[in-house]
Design a protein around this motif. Structure first.
Motif, PDB file in Angstrom:
ATOM      1  N   THR A   1      73.617  62.921 -16.218  1.00  0.00           N
ATOM      2  CA  THR A   1      72.960  61.841 -15.477  1.00  0.00           C
ATOM      3  C   THR A   1      71.460  61.855 -15.776  1.00  0.00           C
ATOM      4  O   THR A   1      70.887  62.920 -16.089  1.00  0.00           O
ATOM      5  CB  THR A   1      73.177  61.997 -13.960  1.00  0.00           C
ATOM      6  OG1 THR A   1      72.595  63.225 -13.520  1.00  0.00           O
ATOM      7  CG2 THR A   1      74.661  61.970 -13.619  1.00  0.00           C
ATOM      8  N   ALA A  35      77.667  65.311  -5.152  1.00  0.00           N
ATOM      9  CA  ALA A  35      77.801  63.897  -5.503  1.00  0.00           C
ATOM     10  C   ALA A  35      76.503  63.379  -6.089  1.00  0.00           C
ATOM     11  O   ALA A  35      75.412  63.723  -5.616  1.00  0.00           O
ATOM     12  CB  ALA A  35      78.198  63.081  -4.274  1.00  0.00           C
ATOM     13  N   GLY A  84      78.857  57.158 -13.411  1.00  0.00           N
ATOM     14  CA  GLY A  84      80.272  57.315 -13.048  1.00  0.00           C
ATOM     15  C   GLY A  84      81.187  57.312 -14.259  1.00  0.00           C
ATOM     16  O   GLY A  84      80.735  57.287 -15.416  1.00  0.00           O
ATOM     17  N   ALA A 112      88.372  59.762 -15.768  1.00  0.00           N
ATOM     18  CA  ALA A 112      88.497  60.555 -14.540  1.00  0.00           C
ATOM     19  C   ALA A 112      89.793  61.341 -14.521  1.00  0.00           C
ATOM     20  O   ALA A 112      89.855  62.455 -13.974  1.00  0.00           O
ATOM     21  CB  ALA A 112      88.421  59.635 -13.319  1.00  0.00           C
ATOM     22  N   VAL A 170      88.020  64.669  -7.655  1.00  0.00           N
ATOM     23  CA  VAL A 170      86.867  63.844  -8.018  1.00  0.00           C
ATOM     24  C   VAL A 170      87.063  62.433  -7.471  1.00  0.00           C
ATOM     25  O   VAL A 170      88.194  61.961  -7.342  1.00  0.00           O
ATOM     26  CB  VAL A 170      86.685  63.798  -9.555  1.00  0.00           C
ATOM     27  CG1 VAL A 170      86.364  65.170 -10.093  1.00  0.00           C
ATOM     28  CG2 VAL A 170      87.904  63.211 -10.239  1.00  0.00           C
ATOM     29  N   ARG A 171      85.960  61.806  -7.148  1.00  0.00           N
ATOM     30  CA  ARG A 171      85.955  60.404  -6.728  1.00  0.00           C
ATOM     31  C   ARG A 171      84.873  59.704  -7.519  1.00  0.00           C
ATOM     32  O   ARG A 171      83.684  60.037  -7.422  1.00  0.00           O
ATOM     33  CB  ARG A 171      85.686  60.295  -5.231  1.00  0.00           C
ATOM     34  CG  ARG A 171      85.766  58.859  -4.696  1.00  0.00           C
ATOM     35  CD  ARG A 171      85.472  58.794  -3.208  1.00  0.00           C
ATOM     36  NE  ARG A 171      84.047  59.033  -2.932  1.00  0.00           N
ATOM     37  CZ  ARG A 171      83.564  60.141  -2.415  1.00  0.00           C
ATOM     38  NH1 ARG A 171      84.381  61.150  -2.135  1.00  0.00           N
ATOM     39  NH2 ARG A 171      82.258  60.269  -2.197  1.00  0.00           N
ATOM     40  N   THR A 172      85.281  58.736  -8.318  1.00  0.00           N
ATOM     41  CA  THR A 172      84.312  58.093  -9.205  1.00  0.00           C
ATOM     42  C   THR A 172      84.781  56.696  -9.563  1.00  0.00           C
ATOM     43  O   THR A 172      85.962  56.356  -9.404  1.00  0.00           O
ATOM     44  CB  THR A 172      84.129  58.930 -10.485  1.00  0.00           C
ATOM     45  OG1 THR A 172      83.128  58.317 -11.292  1.00  0.00           O
ATOM     46  CG2 THR A 172      85.415  59.011 -11.270  1.00  0.00           C
ATOM     47  N   GLU A 182      79.217  53.767  -9.975  1.00  0.00           N
ATOM     48  CA  GLU A 182      79.267  54.208  -8.574  1.00  0.00           C
ATOM     49  C   GLU A 182      79.098  55.709  -8.444  1.00  0.00           C
ATOM     50  O   GLU A 182      79.302  56.261  -7.362  1.00  0.00           O
ATOM     51  CB  GLU A 182      80.583  53.779  -7.921  1.00  0.00           C
ATOM     52  CG  GLU A 182      80.727  52.262  -7.789  1.00  0.00           C
ATOM     53  CD  GLU A 182      81.987  51.883  -7.037  1.00  0.00           C
ATOM     54  OE1 GLU A 182      82.643  52.807  -6.502  1.00  0.00           O
ATOM     55  OE2 GLU A 182      82.304  50.677  -6.979  1.00  0.00           O
ATOM     56  N   GLY A 183      78.736  56.392  -9.502  1.00  0.00           N
ATOM     57  CA  GLY A 183      78.488  57.817  -9.443  1.00  0.00           C
ATOM     58  C   GLY A 183      79.755  58.650  -9.487  1.00  0.00           C
ATOM     59  O   GLY A 183      80.875  58.139  -9.638  1.00  0.00           O
ATOM     60  N   LEU A 184      79.565  59.945  -9.338  1.00  0.00           N
ATOM     61  CA  LEU A 184      80.663  60.913  -9.388  1.00  0.00           C
ATOM     62  C   LEU A 184      80.502  61.905  -8.255  1.00  0.00           C
ATOM     63  O   LEU A 184      79.423  62.467  -8.064  1.00  0.00           O
ATOM     64  CB  LEU A 184      80.669  61.651 -10.735  1.00  0.00           C
ATOM     65  CG  LEU A 184      81.664  62.804 -10.884  1.00  0.00           C
ATOM     66  CD1 LEU A 184      83.086  62.270 -10.934  1.00  0.00           C
ATOM     67  CD2 LEU A 184      81.359  63.627 -12.124  1.00  0.00           C
TER      68      LEU A 184
END
Length: 492
Positions: free
Chosen positions: A401, A423, A428, A434, A470-472, A476-478
């Motif tokens: 990033t 986070a 993302g 992912a 993980v949520r991405t 919207e980022g990671l």
């Protein structure tokens, strides 16, 4: 040389020819043989019972007549003159007739020498002479309370005898030819009906066994198909299956599912291993090629300028460091694969989070860092492992990033588990990337790094009995969330 699967498994193909040695043939023969034995036993018992019943009737009639004559105390002359026992006349007249050479009943009087004597004005007939000759000694019939079997002119009779007051012997006999003919006819009828029943039973057994054996044939076909490579085949259900066959079908399908899963897992593991070896070789070959190139330049005397030699030396040291880090990460993954024994003790995870945030601020002062880790939260875990997890997560943010992207580090206890979250608000990842983010040597978009950081995070967390997710989404980022098992934390 490896033969094709169809040749190796050709012997496993089920065939439709069912001989006498097949299970179907053996079951049919067993049922037919059992019924045949039962019918033979039933026929023998019924024939013996019928013969005993009819003979008992004949013997009862002979015994009654014998006892009547014996108890009368009459002499032969009195019988002859008084015509006692009217049935005697009828039978004697009947014996004199030429139309019935084999009468149903015989009646003869013999003297003490065993010679027949005349009655009612009739001379002894041939039948009476033959009757007297067949008896031979009347005294044996008198002494035995039960009638005897004799043969008179080729005909079977039941005979008995009594003695009159003047010493004359009266011989009585009743034919048993009708009895024997009736028994023989009953036996022939039983044999005919039994044969028909046996044939019918054989047909019904073959039909029934064929229906009941169909699920087993399906199992053979399914096993043969799987042996030839079709791992998706399963034994179909059948409405004709018995409880035991249905249980076998369910167990076999479960085993086949496990075999398919194990095979797929092995193939996937083999593919991952091949990809891992290829990626590791590629990653190690790159720094080795750079080092070899600079060494060749130095060996050929092409690095004459001191500044060029210093730059080459720095580049070689950098590649050596890079290769060393890669080897260390590979060793870490190898140890995690071998399920090492971790050194568990109470660790303040909030302190580790704050330390990781401070390291990130020192390395990238311009990056906004938010920390949600107040107080103290003790976790029973391996401290070095948790530090490596936090270091890899923070390093992943630092590498992938921009330096001005905000990042948040937080830890909390909820629902009996401890959740650690790192986070960022970077670019993302798409859903395809992912799904592979924890694969070894995977780098989204071919970015920097070795691609082993998140794989190590997953291995360490799994060694602690936890989970990582993980949520991405693009732009919207990671967010990476580490969940440690319940009962491992104490708030203080």
């Amino acid at each position: 040389m490896r033969l094709p699967a169809r040749l190796l498994t050709r012997g496993l193909r089920p065939h439709r020819k069912h001989g006498i040695h097949s299970l179907r043939g053996k079951l049919t023969l067993a049922n037919v043989a059992l019924l045949a034995l039962s019918m033979v036993a039933a026929t023998a018992v019924s024939v013996m019972g019928m013969r005993y019943y009819l003979l008992d009737q004949i013997d009862s009639e002979l015994t009654k007549t014998r006892d009547s004559l014996g108890d009368s105390q009459l002499t032969l002359r009195e019988i002859d003159s008084l015509s006692v026992l009217g049935f005697v006349r009828d039978r004697l007249v009947q014996q004199q007739s030429d139309d019935q050479p084999r009468p149903d009943s015989l009646f003869a009087a013999v003297d003490s020498r065993g010679e027949p004597v005349g009655l009612l004005g009739f001379e002894p007939t041939d039948a009476q002479h033959a009757f007297a000759d067949a008896v031979d000694d009347p005294r044996t019939l008198i002494e035995d309370p039960e009638p005897h079997d004799i043969d008179v002119q080729g005909a079977a009779y039941r005979a008995s005898a009594t003695r009159l007051a003047d010493g004359t012997y009266i011989l009585l006999a009743t034919s048993t030819d009708g009895l024997h003919k009736g028994v023989a006819k009953a036996v022939r009828l039983d044999v005919a009906i039994g044969t028909l029943l046996l044939a019918l039973l054989a047909c019904l057994t073959m039909f029934s066994v064929r229906r009941r054996m169909r699920p087993l044939e399906d199992m053979v076909e399914t096993s043969s198909a799987i042996a030839e490579g079709d791992l998706t085949r399963r034994v179909p259900s059948s409405s004709e299956a018995t409880l035991e066959v249905e249980q076998l079908r369910v167990a076999l399908n479960s085993m086949l599912h496990q075999v398919e899963t194990a095979y797929r897992t092995r193939e996937r593991s083999a593919a991952q291993l091949r990809r891992f070896v290829g990626d590791a070789s590629h990653e190690l070959r790159t720094p080795l090629s750079a080092i070899r190139g600079y060494l060749q330049l130095y060996d050929k005397g092409m690095l004459t300028d001191p500044s060029e030699r210093k730059r080459a030396w720095d580049r070689m040291n950098g590649e050596v460091d890079r290769m060393g880090r890669l080897v260390d990460e590979l060793l870490t993954l190898a140890r995690l694969d071998q399920q090492p024994e971790l050194r568990f003790r109470n660790v303040d995870i909030t302190r580790l989070v704050r330390d990781a945030a401070e390291d990130l601020r020192v390395q990238q002062p311009q990056r906004p860092v938010t920390v949600d880790a107040d107080g103290s939260l003790l976790v029973h875990a391996d401290e070095s492992g948790l530090r490596q997890v936090l270091g890899n997560l923070v390093g992943n943010v630092r590498t992938h990033t921009p330096a001005d992207v905000p990042v948040r580090l937080g830890v909390e206890r909820a629902d009996g588990v401890v959740r650690l979250c790192v986070a960022d608000q970077g670019p993302g990842l798409c859903s395809e990337d992912a799904a592979r983010v924890f694969d070894r040597f995977f780098r989204a978009g071919g970015g920097a790094g070795s691609g082993l950081g998140l794989a190590i995070v997953q291995g360490v967390v799994h060694a602690h009995g936890g989970e990582v997710a993980v949520r991405t989404a693009p732009d919207e980022g990671l967010a990476v969330t580490v969940t440690l098992p319940a009962g491992a934390a104490v708030r203080s």
